[in-house]
Motif scaffolding. Structure first.
Motif, PDB file in Angstrom:
ATOM      1  N   PRO A 120      31.193  18.734  23.408  1.00 27.49           N
ATOM      2  CA  PRO A 120      32.228  19.685  22.972  1.00 27.49           C
ATOM      3  C   PRO A 120      32.618  20.655  24.085  1.00 27.49           C
ATOM      4  O   PRO A 120      31.773  21.173  24.812  1.00 27.49           O
ATOM      5  N   GLY A 121      33.933  20.873  24.230  1.00 25.53           N
ATOM      6  CA  GLY A 121      34.429  21.782  25.244  1.00 25.53           C
ATOM      7  C   GLY A 121      34.492  21.211  26.646  1.00 25.53           C
ATOM      8  O   GLY A 121      34.977  21.871  27.571  1.00 25.53           O
ATOM      9  N   ALA A 122      34.028  19.971  26.828  1.00 20.33           N
ATOM     10  CA  ALA A 122      34.046  19.348  28.151  1.00 20.33           C
ATOM     11  C   ALA A 122      35.447  18.852  28.495  1.00 20.33           C
ATOM     12  O   ALA A 122      36.250  18.539  27.610  1.00 20.33           O
ATOM     13  N   VAL A 123      35.730  18.755  29.804  1.00 18.54           N
ATOM     14  CA  VAL A 123      37.003  18.250  30.302  1.00 18.54           C
ATOM     15  C   VAL A 123      36.719  17.198  31.367  1.00 18.54           C
ATOM     16  O   VAL A 123      35.927  17.435  32.287  1.00 18.54           O
ATOM     17  N   TRP A 124      37.357  16.044  31.243  1.00 15.34           N
ATOM     18  CA  TRP A 124      37.262  15.000  32.280  1.00 15.34           C
ATOM     19  C   TRP A 124      38.660  14.560  32.650  1.00 15.34           C
ATOM     20  O   TRP A 124      39.487  14.271  31.786  1.00 15.34           O
ATOM     21  N   MET A 125      38.940  14.542  33.953  1.00 16.56           N
ATOM     22  CA  MET A 125      40.229  14.081  34.467  1.00 16.56           C
ATOM     23  C   MET A 125      39.994  13.000  35.513  1.00 16.56           C
ATOM     24  O   MET A 125      39.017  13.031  36.253  1.00 16.56           O
ATOM     25  N   GLN A 126      40.924  12.071  35.593  1.00 16.94           N
ATOM     26  CA  GLN A 126      40.876  11.046  36.636  1.00 16.94           C
ATOM     27  C   GLN A 126      42.279  10.672  37.078  1.00 16.94           C
ATOM     28  O   GLN A 126      43.162  10.444  36.247  1.00 16.94           O
ATOM     29  N   GLY A 127      42.483  10.610  38.381  1.00 16.57           N
ATOM     30  CA  GLY A 127      43.718  10.105  38.955  1.00 16.57           C
ATOM     31  C   GLY A 127      43.421   8.833  39.725  1.00 16.57           C
ATOM     32  O   GLY A 127      42.452   8.770  40.487  1.00 16.57           O
ATOM     33  N   GLU A 128      44.233   7.806  39.517  1.00 16.43           N
ATOM     34  CA  GLU A 128      43.970   6.506  40.132  1.00 16.43           C
ATOM     35  C   GLU A 128      45.274   5.878  40.591  1.00 16.43           C
ATOM     36  O   GLU A 128      46.261   5.883  39.861  1.00 16.43           O
ATOM     37  N   VAL A 129      45.261   5.313  41.805  1.00  9.92           N
ATOM     38  CA  VAL A 129      46.417   4.610  42.354  1.00  9.92           C
ATOM     39  C   VAL A 129      45.976   3.207  42.752  1.00  9.92           C
ATOM     40  O   VAL A 129      44.973   3.042  43.456  1.00  9.92           O
ATOM     41  N   VAL A 130      46.723   2.200  42.319  1.00 10.24           N
ATOM     42  CA  VAL A 130      46.425   0.806  42.657  1.00 10.24           C
ATOM     43  C   VAL A 130      47.493   0.284  43.615  1.00 10.24           C
ATOM     44  O   VAL A 130      48.694   0.332  43.313  1.00 10.24           O
ATOM     45  N   CYS A 131      47.039  -0.203  44.777  1.00  8.89           N
ATOM     46  CA  CYS A 131      47.940  -0.817  45.765  1.00  8.89           C
ATOM     47  C   CYS A 131      47.823  -2.340  45.662  1.00  8.89           C
ATOM     48  O   CYS A 131      46.715  -2.867  45.537  1.00  8.89           O
ATOM     49  N   PRO A 132      48.932  -3.076  45.745  1.00  6.33           N
ATOM     50  CA  PRO A 132      48.904  -4.527  45.531  1.00  6.33           C
ATOM     51  C   PRO A 132      48.451  -5.324  46.742  1.00  6.33           C
ATOM     52  O   PRO A 132      48.494  -6.550  46.725  1.00  6.33           O
ATOM     53  N   GLY A 133      48.031  -4.639  47.798  1.00  2.00           N
ATOM     54  CA  GLY A 133      47.641  -5.312  49.034  1.00  2.00           C
ATOM     55  C   GLY A 133      48.308  -4.656  50.223  1.00  2.00           C
ATOM     56  O   GLY A 133      49.019  -3.657  50.091  1.00  2.00           O
ATOM     57  N   ARG A 134      48.059  -5.212  51.396  1.00  2.00           N
ATOM     58  CA  ARG A 134      48.673  -4.677  52.620  1.00  2.00           C
ATOM     59  C   ARG A 134      50.115  -5.192  52.697  1.00  2.00           C
ATOM     60  O   ARG A 134      50.394  -6.242  53.267  1.00  2.00           O
TER      61      ARG A 134
END
Length: 278
Positions: A139-153
């Motif tokens: 209770p009261g906790a916060v979790w954030m995540q940012g993620e970027v996926v690249c398809p290759g070079r």
């Protein structure tokens, strides 16, 4: 390229572990415990106000077939961790039947906050990658995540030449599952550019925040941010919505990773200000 034959002992030896726990000391977040095995380690930490920034380092050229990373983060009551890493997570080619994987578990205590803002994921030609993330919220906790996926070079013509991406996220609140998501991308079996798919875009980002503090008013604030000039000039295709319970999801597509990183940074600031007053 890695050998197609990996013994049980070799497989065991290629599991890298990072485990860390945070607690409060005189009102500031510190690492109360840490343990890691090569090639991943905590390179540096530094404090700002009550939060602790943690920089994770991978001292390898990237993840090879058979590699498995196991990460465990525990944030004690009222602590605040901000996590990032030094560079892109690179997944190298895999032979048939092989894959690389990362398993991450977050335990976020009462009133604690964890912001996981890692550098983009880069999938090389023939890469097979499995990513599992599990979040346990008090209770009261916060979790954030940012993620970027690249398809290759992409400059080498590797766009969507990877074999498979299996990306899963499960979130629990007081031991009850409140969210589960699976992203399965197999470019050779799917019509990536089809309507309803990736279309003309090549890079994809997601931003999540889960907490019992999340309300519909937060969604309105985020949607207003998507209409700001700074965001519109990036030329993204983006949207935001509430999840079934205690969560908000923001998804954006673009033609480059840096645009999505800037986008996630803007959303993160707005959410942090709304939920934490910072």
């Amino acid at each position: 390229m890695a050998s197609s034959i990996v013994t049980a002992d070799q497989e065991k030896a290629r599991v890298a572990v990072l485990a860390a726990s945070a607690s409060l000391r005189e009102g500031a977040t510190i690492l109360a415990g840490r343990y890691c095995t090569s090639p991943i380690k905590i390179a540096k930490t530094f404090s700002q106000d009550r939060a602790l920034f943690v920089m994770v380092m991978d001292a390898s050229p990237g993840m090879l077939a058979g590699d498995r990373y196991e990460l465990q983060w525990e944030a004690g009551t009222d602590t605040h961790l901000i996590l990032t890493n030094q560079g892109f997570t690179k997944v190298h080619p895999c032979e048939p039947g092989q894959f690389a994987s990362t398993h991450t578990r977050y335990r976020v205590g009462t009133g604690a906050c964890v912001e996981a803002m890692m550098q983009p994921l880069m999938l090389y030609r023939d890469a097979v990658y499995e990513n599992r993330t599990v979040v346990d919220l008090a209770p009261g906790a916060v979790w954030m995540q940012g993620e970027v996926v690249c398809p290759g070079r992409t400059l080498r013509g590797e766009a969507f030449q990877f074999e498979s991406l299996d990306n899963r996220l499960s979130v629990y609140y007081e031991d009850e599952i409140i969210y589960h998501q699976r992203q399965l991308v197999r470019p050779r079996l799917q019509r990536i550019a089809a309507q309803g798919g990736w279309g003309d875009y090549s890079h994809l980002s997601t931003f999540y925040v889960f907490s019992d503090r999340v309300t519909p008013s937060l969604l309105e604030v985020v949607r207003e941010t998507l209409e700001e000039k700074e965001i519109r000039e990036l030329g993204l295709y983006a949207g935001a919505s509430l999840t079934y319970r205690y969560g908000l999801s923001v998804v954006a597509a673009s033609d480059s990773a840096w645009k999505l990183q800037r986008f996630i940074g803007c959303v993160q600031k707005v959410v942090t200000r709304a939920l934490l007053g910072k």
